[in-house]
Design a protein around this motif. Structure first.
Motif, PDB file in Angstrom:
ATOM      1  N   ILE A   1       0.835  -1.202   0.000  1.00  0.00           N
ATOM      2  CA  ILE A   1       0.000   0.000   0.000  1.00  0.00           C
ATOM      3  C   ILE A   1       0.869   1.251   0.000  1.00  0.00           C
ATOM      4  N   ALA A   2       1.928   1.261   0.809  1.00  0.00           N
ATOM      5  CA  ALA A   2       2.821   2.426   0.854  1.00  0.00           C
ATOM      6  C   ALA A   2       3.491   2.656  -0.496  1.00  0.00           C
ATOM      7  N   MET A   3       3.889   1.586  -1.149  1.00  0.00           N
ATOM      8  CA  MET A   3       4.533   1.710  -2.465  1.00  0.00           C
ATOM      9  C   MET A   3       3.561   2.273  -3.487  1.00  0.00           C
ATOM     10  N   TYR A   4       2.328   1.778  -3.453  1.00  0.00           N
ATOM     11  CA  TYR A   4       1.331   2.295  -4.402  1.00  0.00           C
ATOM     12  C   TYR A   4       1.016   3.751  -4.089  1.00  0.00           C
ATOM     13  N   ARG A   5       0.855   4.074  -2.828  1.00  0.00           N
ATOM     14  CA  ARG A   5       0.528   5.457  -2.451  1.00  0.00           C
ATOM     15  C   ARG A   5       1.624   6.413  -2.917  1.00  0.00           C
ATOM     16  N   ASP A   6       2.890   5.997  -2.776  1.00  0.00           N
ATOM     17  CA  ASP A   6       4.004   6.841  -3.242  1.00  0.00           C
ATOM     18  C   ASP A   6       3.909   7.074  -4.744  1.00  0.00           C
ATOM     19  N   ALA A   7       3.569   6.029  -5.495  1.00  0.00           N
ATOM     20  CA  ALA A   7       3.502   6.146  -6.958  1.00  0.00           C
ATOM     21  C   ALA A   7       2.259   6.907  -7.395  1.00  0.00           C
ATOM     22  N   TRP A   8       1.156   6.726  -6.678  1.00  0.00           N
ATOM     23  CA  TRP A   8      -0.102   7.386  -7.043  1.00  0.00           C
ATOM     24  C   TRP A   8      -0.067   8.861  -6.675  1.00  0.00           C
ATOM     25  N   GLY A   9       0.481   9.173  -5.512  1.00  0.00           N
ATOM     26  CA  GLY A   9       0.673  10.554  -5.106  1.00  0.00           C
ATOM     27  C   GLY A   9      -0.542  11.227  -4.496  1.00  0.00           C
ATOM     28  N   GLU A  10      -1.581  10.474  -4.216  1.00  0.00           N
ATOM     29  CA  GLU A  10      -2.797  11.036  -3.624  1.00  0.00           C
ATOM     30  C   GLU A  10      -3.347  10.057  -2.589  1.00  0.00           C
ATOM     31  N   PRO A  11      -4.265  10.527  -1.723  1.00  0.00           N
ATOM     32  CA  PRO A  11      -4.872   9.618  -0.736  1.00  0.00           C
ATOM     33  C   PRO A  11      -5.616   8.470  -1.416  1.00  0.00           C
ATOM     34  N   LEU A  12      -5.781   7.386  -0.672  1.00  0.00           N
ATOM     35  CA  LEU A  12      -6.459   6.192  -1.177  1.00  0.00           C
ATOM     36  C   LEU A  12      -7.738   5.992  -0.366  1.00  0.00           C
ATOM     37  N   PRO A  13      -8.849   6.611  -0.778  1.00  0.00           N
ATOM     38  CA  PRO A  13     -10.077   6.549   0.011  1.00  0.00           C
ATOM     39  C   PRO A  13     -10.698   5.161   0.038  1.00  0.00           C
TER      40      PRO A  13
END
Length: 204
Positions: free
Chosen positions: A139-151
């Motif tokens: 999740i942290a890796m995806y959040r870093d790549a996405w750059g926005e909150p994950l609702p």
């Protein structure tokens, strides 16, 4: 660890595609409600239904708190390590197996790969499923790549566990009736209860 970051970065890039202009042939976005109800007919035909006793309650909870504001885009549909094509040195070369792709809530893909690496969602002991990286790391890796909150990410994790429990029951039935011979489902069936229980926990 590096492969995990490559995979989650590639996933975020897929999700950032301009689906309105690049992939109009995929049609309109699939509503989150349909992501839940489409599995009803598979549940009705699942083997070992006693292992899916929590399914009606999980279904009710999923529909009662449909996510709002979740990102919409191109989703892969079966994003897991089996569909990552890598070099002998462990570098990601391609994401394969696109037959389930569509447009809808992209966090479905995140919930899917995270569920496949969530040890709390699977049977332990002989035949236990090997996992990739732990959920928090992915999740942290995806959040870093996405750059926005994950609702509402827990909702998508719950949906993924719910779906695969039902898929397992359905494929187990096909195997036992000789329509799709694959004895692996006899092992995977041991995770049907843990998967539904994990979905239930994530929705609490």
């Amino acid at each position: 660890m590096d492969l995990g970051r490559q995979a989650m970065t590639a996933l975020a890039q897929i999700h950032k595609l301009d689906w309105r202009h690049k992939t109009p042939y995929l049609g309109a976005p699939v509503p989150c409600e349909d992501d839940v109800t489409r599995w009803d007919r598979f549940y009705e035909r699942a083997a070992d239904p006693e292992r899916l006793a929590l399914v009606p309650e999980v279904r009710r909870r999923l529909l009662a708190r449909l996510p709002s504001g979740a990102p919409t885009g191109v989703f892969h549909g079966d994003f897991q390590t089996a569909n990552l094509f890598c070099s002998p040195t462990g570098n990601l070369l391609a994401v394969i197996d696109w037959e389930l792709t569509g447009v809808g809530a992209t966090l479905n893909d995140v919930g899917w790969i995270v569920t496949f690496s969530d040890s709390r969602a699977w049977h332990t002991g002989p035949g236990a499923r090997p996992t990739f990286l732990d959920p928090d790391t992915l999740i942290a890796m995806y959040r870093d790549a996405w750059g926005e909150p994950l609702p509402d990410l827990d909702w998508f994790r719950a949906l993924a566990a719910y779906k695969f429990a039902i898929i397992t029951g359905f494929n187990l039935g096909l195997h036992r009736r000789g329509k799709r011979d694959d004895a692996m489902w006899e092992i995977t069936r041991l995770s049907m209860e843990p998967l539904v229980q994990r979905a239930h926990e994530l929705l609490e």
